[in-house]
Design a protein around this motif. Sequence first.
Motif, mmCIF file in Angstrom:
data_model
loop_
_atom_site.group_PDB
_atom_site.id
_atom_site.type_symbol
_atom_site.label_atom_id
_atom_site.label_comp_id
_atom_site.label_asym_id
_atom_site.label_seq_id
_atom_site.Cartn_x
_atom_site.Cartn_y
_atom_site.Cartn_z
ATOM 1 N N CYS A 191 5.837 19.784 1.428
ATOM 2 C CA CYS A 191 5.733 20.182 0.018
ATOM 3 C C CYS A 191 4.305 20.480 -0.426
ATOM 4 N N GLU A 192 3.375 19.628 -0.059
ATOM 5 C CA GLU A 192 2.003 19.750 -0.542
ATOM 6 C C GLU A 192 1.076 20.450 0.447
ATOM 7 N N ARG A 193 1.536 20.654 1.671
ATOM 8 C CA ARG A 193 0.712 21.224 2.744
ATOM 9 C C ARG A 193 -0.531 20.365 3.006
ATOM 10 N N ILE A 194 -0.313 19.048 2.957
ATOM 11 C CA ILE A 194 -1.374 18.085 3.247
ATOM 12 C C ILE A 194 -1.008 17.382 4.543
ATOM 13 N N GLU A 195 -1.928 17.350 5.474
ATOM 14 C CA GLU A 195 -1.683 16.694 6.760
ATOM 15 C C GLU A 195 -1.998 15.207 6.610
ATOM 16 N N PHE A 196 -0.980 14.377 6.710
ATOM 17 C CA PHE A 196 -1.111 12.930 6.555
ATOM 18 C C PHE A 196 -1.231 12.313 7.931
ATOM 19 N N ARG A 197 -2.395 11.767 8.222
ATOM 20 C CA ARG A 197 -2.666 11.193 9.546
ATOM 21 C C ARG A 197 -2.908 9.700 9.412
ATOM 22 N N CYS A 198 -1.891 8.924 9.722
ATOM 23 C CA CYS A 198 -2.063 7.474 9.678
ATOM 24 C C CYS A 198 -2.145 6.934 11.105
ATOM 25 N N CYS A 199 -2.890 5.872 11.256
ATOM 26 C CA CYS A 199 -3.002 5.227 12.554
ATOM 27 C C CYS A 199 -1.631 4.668 12.926
ATOM 28 N N ARG A 200 -1.269 4.809 14.158
ATOM 29 C CA ARG A 200 0.057 4.386 14.611
ATOM 30 C C ARG A 200 0.018 2.968 15.153
ATOM 31 N N LYS A 201 1.119 2.272 14.915
ATOM 32 C CA LYS A 201 1.284 0.955 15.497
ATOM 33 C C LYS A 201 1.713 1.128 16.948
ATOM 34 N N SER A 202 1.662 0.058 17.719
ATOM 35 C CA SER A 202 1.977 0.157 19.148
ATOM 36 C C SER A 202 3.454 0.477 19.397
ATOM 37 N N ASP B 142 0.817 -1.210 0.000
ATOM 38 C CA ASP B 142 0.000 0.000 0.000
ATOM 39 C C ASP B 142 0.852 1.261 0.000
ATOM 40 N N LEU B 143 1.913 1.256 0.757
ATOM 41 C CA LEU B 143 2.778 2.428 0.844
ATOM 42 C C LEU B 143 3.481 2.696 -0.479
ATOM 43 N N THR B 144 3.898 1.648 -1.177
ATOM 44 C CA THR B 144 4.516 1.805 -2.491
ATOM 45 C C THR B 144 3.540 2.435 -3.469
ATOM 46 N N ALA B 145 2.288 2.029 -3.403
ATOM 47 C CA ALA B 145 1.264 2.599 -4.282
ATOM 48 C C ALA B 145 1.003 4.064 -3.940
ATOM 49 N N LEU B 146 1.021 4.405 -2.663
ATOM 50 C CA LEU B 146 0.825 5.796 -2.265
ATOM 51 C C LEU B 146 1.956 6.671 -2.795
ATOM 52 N N ASP C 37 -4.572 3.939 7.304
ATOM 53 C CA ASP C 37 -4.386 2.960 8.367
ATOM 54 C C ASP C 37 -2.901 2.742 8.627
ATOM 55 N N ALA C 38 -2.581 1.820 9.507
ATOM 56 C CA ALA C 38 -1.204 1.625 9.964
ATOM 57 C C ALA C 38 -0.284 1.076 8.878
ATOM 58 N N ALA C 39 -0.837 0.538 7.793
ATOM 59 C CA ALA C 39 0.000 0.027 6.711
ATOM 60 C C ALA C 39 0.742 1.142 5.986
ATOM 61 N N TYR C 40 0.292 2.367 6.124
ATOM 62 C CA TYR C 40 0.894 3.507 5.442
ATOM 63 C C TYR C 40 1.901 4.252 6.316
ATOM 64 N N THR C 41 2.343 3.663 7.395
ATOM 65 C CA THR C 41 3.278 4.331 8.289
ATOM 66 C C THR C 41 4.623 4.512 7.604
ATOM 67 N N ALA D 51 -5.590 9.726 18.426
ATOM 68 C CA ALA D 51 -5.795 8.334 18.027
ATOM 69 C C ALA D 51 -7.280 8.028 17.853
ATOM 70 N N PHE D 52 -8.113 8.586 18.727
ATOM 71 C CA PHE D 52 -9.556 8.398 18.613
ATOM 72 C C PHE D 52 -10.084 9.002 17.316
ATOM 73 N N LEU D 53 -9.643 10.213 16.976
ATOM 74 C CA LEU D 53 -10.089 10.856 15.739
ATOM 75 C C LEU D 53 -9.653 10.070 14.503
ATOM 76 N N LYS D 54 -8.443 9.557 14.519
ATOM 77 C CA LYS D 54 -7.968 8.766 13.386
ATOM 78 C C LYS D 54 -8.811 7.511 13.208
ATOM 79 N N ASP D 55 -9.108 6.823 14.294
ATOM 80 C CA ASP D 55 -9.948 5.630 14.220
ATOM 81 C C ASP D 55 -11.355 5.968 13.741
ATOM 82 N N TYR D 56 -11.879 7.096 14.194
ATOM 83 C CA TYR D 56 -13.232 7.522 13.815
ATOM 84 C C TYR D 56 -13.325 7.754 12.300
#
Length: 166
Positions: free
Chosen positions: A93-104, A58-62, A78-82, A115-120
Amino acid sequence: MAVGDNIRIPRCHLLQGKAHRGKRVSKRRYFYGFRVQVITTSDGVPVQFYIHAGSFADLTALKAMDVELPEGSCLYADAAYTCYEVEDLLEECERIEFRCCRKSNSRRKDEPHVAFLKDYYRKRIETTFSGITGFFPKKIHAVTAEGFILKLILFIFAYTLTQVID
């Protein structure tokens, strides 16, 4: 989107090679086909998608995807994009806020409310994926790989139209 099951790969005439063999970690199963990366609005309307071979992560595709979002947008994943490099580059560069769920074991821990907002917001995206796959029939008949991709695109557009009309 699976073209065929793992056991039927030698008989598959639609695709050839190991590039299309991927793994669905959530289902603990291999598949043979394509992956679709989708960017949606907060209402669940798909605005951008990228189709690639099933073996690519997934990260390679992103990284390969041309993300066209307005400045100040928030992109939830999700956490796969960490990847801290991608996160910093999108912000810088793009001024885009990238919010991925964090692993433990993440180096950049989230506050509990973040973390709650990301899950929501991730739940909204998962609902969109369920809606798109609900438009797919049990079996997509295609003679060529290009025909298969074309049908995937048509189903994504059909779902988008239903969301825009509602």
